[in-house]
Design an enzyme around this catalytic site. Structure first.
Site, short mmCIF file in Angstrom:
data_model
loop_
_atom_site.label_atom_id
_atom_site.label_comp_id
_atom_site.label_asym_id
_atom_site.label_seq_id
_atom_site.Cartn_x
_atom_site.Cartn_y
_atom_site.Cartn_z
N THR A 388 0.84 -1.21 0.00
CA THR A 388 0.00 0.00 0.00
C THR A 388 0.87 1.26 0.00
O THR A 388 2.00 1.26 0.50
CB THR A 388 -0.96 0.04 1.22
OG1 THR A 388 -1.66 -1.20 1.27
CG2 THR A 388 -1.98 1.17 1.17
N THR A 406 -3.35 0.46 -3.42
CA THR A 406 -2.69 -0.76 -2.95
C THR A 406 -2.84 -1.92 -3.92
O THR A 406 -3.78 -1.95 -4.73
CB THR A 406 -3.30 -1.17 -1.59
OG1 THR A 406 -2.55 -2.25 -1.02
CG2 THR A 406 -4.75 -1.61 -1.70
N ASN A 408 -2.40 -4.69 -2.03
CA ASN A 408 -2.48 -5.41 -0.76
C ASN A 408 -1.11 -5.80 -0.25
O ASN A 408 -0.28 -4.93 -0.04
CB ASN A 408 -3.45 -6.58 -0.81
CG ASN A 408 -3.84 -7.03 0.60
OD1 ASN A 408 -3.79 -6.23 1.53
ND2 ASN A 408 -4.21 -8.27 0.76
N SER A 459 -11.43 -2.21 3.99
CA SER A 459 -10.05 -1.71 3.87
C SER A 459 -9.66 -0.88 5.09
O SER A 459 -10.51 -0.27 5.73
CB SER A 459 -9.95 -0.83 2.62
OG SER A 459 -8.69 -0.22 2.57
N1 GLY Z 1 -5.06 -3.87 1.41
C1 GLY Z 1 -4.89 -3.07 2.55
C2 GLY Z 1 -6.12 -2.33 2.90
O1 GLY Z 1 -6.90 -2.03 2.02
O2 GLY Z 1 -6.35 -2.06 4.04
#
Ligand code: GLY
Length: 575
Positions: A388, A406, A408, A459
């Site tokens: 991210t 992001t 992820n 998220s």
């Molecule tokens: N993938 C990290 C978030 O969206 O929190």
């Protein structure tokens, strides 16, 4: 006053850093009187800057420069933010890119209005709630590494939607810096070098990733090495000025779908063709005479607003920044905020009572729970800084963009489509793989966040913009999984409640508490005396080198102060 107190409470290393940062900020401020420019053309990356006409803060110095280049060409904050986003997708490829998705909070000064764009990945139409259950047991690795972790990317659709609505430039103009960085090469940062080294065994098994990030002998490229991503440059160029058609229905879509088919993935041509970003209503809460604006669910913006509301000046009266009693309150409020987070999910699928969660009475109730906690904690585990990236832009007309994007976890699904140079996300891991099963961030899954076709996972990304008397005064956002929520909260409090400048606010050591596991994660820069005071209060601590990265810009008339987080490097570039 507040700043010098804060300096006294820091360990020597951080005192030295903070003093340097403040000296740099002062020098830059002085330079402003001589010439209206700061560090836009300097070669060495700076994580602190002052500007008059514009400011870009990014976790990549090259990307921050790309954004400023666009501002100098006459682009507005939206053009610059999108150019920075495309560029950071090239230079921080382990964290974000056009294979991912994000959230964008936009303030347009002319109409004095906030806009929230959700271009997060969606679950493919063929996905099912039990898709990660094998032999009756959840296998969360399936959501994390490999083809079943991949959600439908939203990055290009989001960039296009924001550009068409608020930008002044064509896609190829804002993509030019990213194309140059990818095609000519960029120098790997310390942070990227470490990520490549750590992930090298996994990168080795993917032809596209090993081609770009490993040497011909299989050893990893290091910080300071030049990385070239020719195929990504060609993909960006090939998107032309109609990137959505090309990415979601054209040649890119065809190549993505063929790759999915060949590797047993779920994503189809229909998933791509049906993808749409969502303009949502930003959420808002008052804090001590400020108006704080954030992303609605599936972001965790509401969690930050709840926690901030529970920590008003009445509750913090007489407490110093990072003093043990302040941290104890922060820990308890964070714990309750993360418990409330279990109610958050994709509002298109689940009725999230966000307005109720943000009422004064609910926030008072959260504070009451925080002061009289009753929890039965599961065993401890460590949070870890994952992928991210966040970026912030303020322009001369008063427009502000805060966005977090992001793929992820680091290098997403650890798979790429070689001919496109696109790294695939593993955003499906942000869903609850099964109720009670923790994801990569040790966040336990709840039914509200269960996988459904077309749904967006909950998220932690939570960019915020704060106004006073109707004018933006600061913006912040971060990266690092759930530590985004606690990091954004602490940096916001450092500025709004403790009146630190952006550089000092970002530099202060931070803590993280997420209700489960029952452990408070503390940065090693937190003074030892403070840590032992917390231990004496009964908190179990886990000390880590760094939590996630949080950037900030403070906005005063003719004085933009930007701070990128030295924890991850990056750049603050003003002019
Ligand atoms: N993938 C990290 C978030 O969206 O929190």
């Amino acid at each position: 006053m507040a700043v010098s107190k804060a300096l006294m409470s820091m360990p020597r290393r951080i005192q030295f850093f903070a003093a340097c940062s403040r000296a740099i900020a002062l020098l830059l401020a002085l330079a402003l009187f001589i010439a209206p420019c700061s560090n836009a053309d300097s070669a060495a990356p700076q994580t602190s800057a002052v500007g008059v006409h514009g400011m870009v803060v990014s976790e990549s110095d090259d990307a921050a420069h790309a954004g400023v280049e666009i501002l100098k060409q006459g682009g507005n904050a939206v053009d610059a933010a999108l150019a920075t986003e495309l560029a950071v997708g090239v230079t921080n490829p382990a964290a974000c890119g056009i294979g991912g998705g994000g959230f964008m909070l936009i303030y347009i000064a002319k109409v004095r209005h906030f806009y929230a764009l959700d271009y997060r990945e969606t679950a493919p139409l063929q996905s099912r709630p039990d898709m990660y259950i094998r032999n009756g047991k959840p296998d969360e690795d399936l959501a994390r590494d490999g083809i079943l972790g991949v959600g439908v990317p939203g990055e290009i659709a989001g960039i296009d939607a924001a550009l068409r609505r608020f930008g002044t430039m064509k896609f190829q103009q804002i993509a030019a810096p990213a194309e140059k960085l990818a095609g000519d090469g960029y120098v790997a940062s310390e942070h990227l070098g470490k990520e490549i080294e750590t992930l090298a065994p996994k990168l080795k098994s993917d032809p596209g990733l090993s081609q770009v990030f490993l040497k011909p002998d299989g050893s990893p490229l290091k910080a300071g090495d030049t990385i070239v991503a020719k195929n990504l440059a060609a993909t960006l160029k090939g998107l032309g000025n109609d990137p959505v058609t090309n990415f979601y229905r054209g040649e890119v879509a065809a190549a993505l779908v063929a790759f999915m088919k060949a590797h047993g993935g779920l994503l189809t041509a229909a998933d791509l063709a049906n993808y749409r970003p969502d303009w949502r209503d930003p959420i808002h809460h008052r804090y001590e005479g400020y108006d704080v604006y954030a992303m609605p669910p599936p972001s965790s913006g509401g969690v930050v607003l709840e926690m901030l509301g529970a920590l008003d000046s009445g509750h913090l009266a007489g407490l110093g920044v990072n003093s043990p009693p302040y941290l104890a309150r922060l820990i308890e409020v964070m714990r309750q905020g993360f418990i409330d987070r279990e109610q958050y999910a994709d509002p298109s699928f689940v009725g999230v009572e966000i307005q109720k969660l943000l009422t004064d009475s609910h926030i008072l109730e959260l504070r009451e729970r925080a002061m009289h906690p009753k929890t039965s904690p599961p065993p401890p585990a460590a949070a870890h800084d994952h992928g991210t990236t966040n970026l912030l832009v303020a322009d001369k007309d008063g427009n502000v963009v805060a966005l977090t994007t992001t793929i992820n976890t680091v290098f997403g699904a650890k798979m790429s489509v070689p001919e496109l140079g696109i790294i695939l996300n593993d955003e499906m891991d942000d869903f609850a793989v099964a109720p009670g099963v923790p994801n990569a961030y040790h966040l336990e899954g709840e039914l509200a966040n269960q996988v459904r076709p077309g749904k967006r996972p909950l998220s932690s990304m939570t960019p915020i913009i704060v106004t006073k008397n109707g004018k933006p005064v600061m913006t912040t956002g971060g990266s690092g999984g759930p530590t985004i929520i606690s990091g954004v909260l602490q940096v916001a409090l450092n500025i709004l409640a403790f009146h630190l400048d952006a550089t000092s606010a970002v530099a202060e050591p931070r803590i993280h508490e997420q209700a489960a596991p029952d452990v408070v994660i503390v940065e090693q820069a937190m003074p030892a005396a403070t840590r032992s005071a917390l231990e004496q209060m009964g908190y179990k601590l886990k000390v880590v080198p760094n939590l996630g990265a949080v950037g900030a810009i403070t906005i005063a008339p003719a004085n933009l102060h930007g701070a990128a987080d030295p924890r991850k490097g990056g750049g603050a570039v003003g002019y």
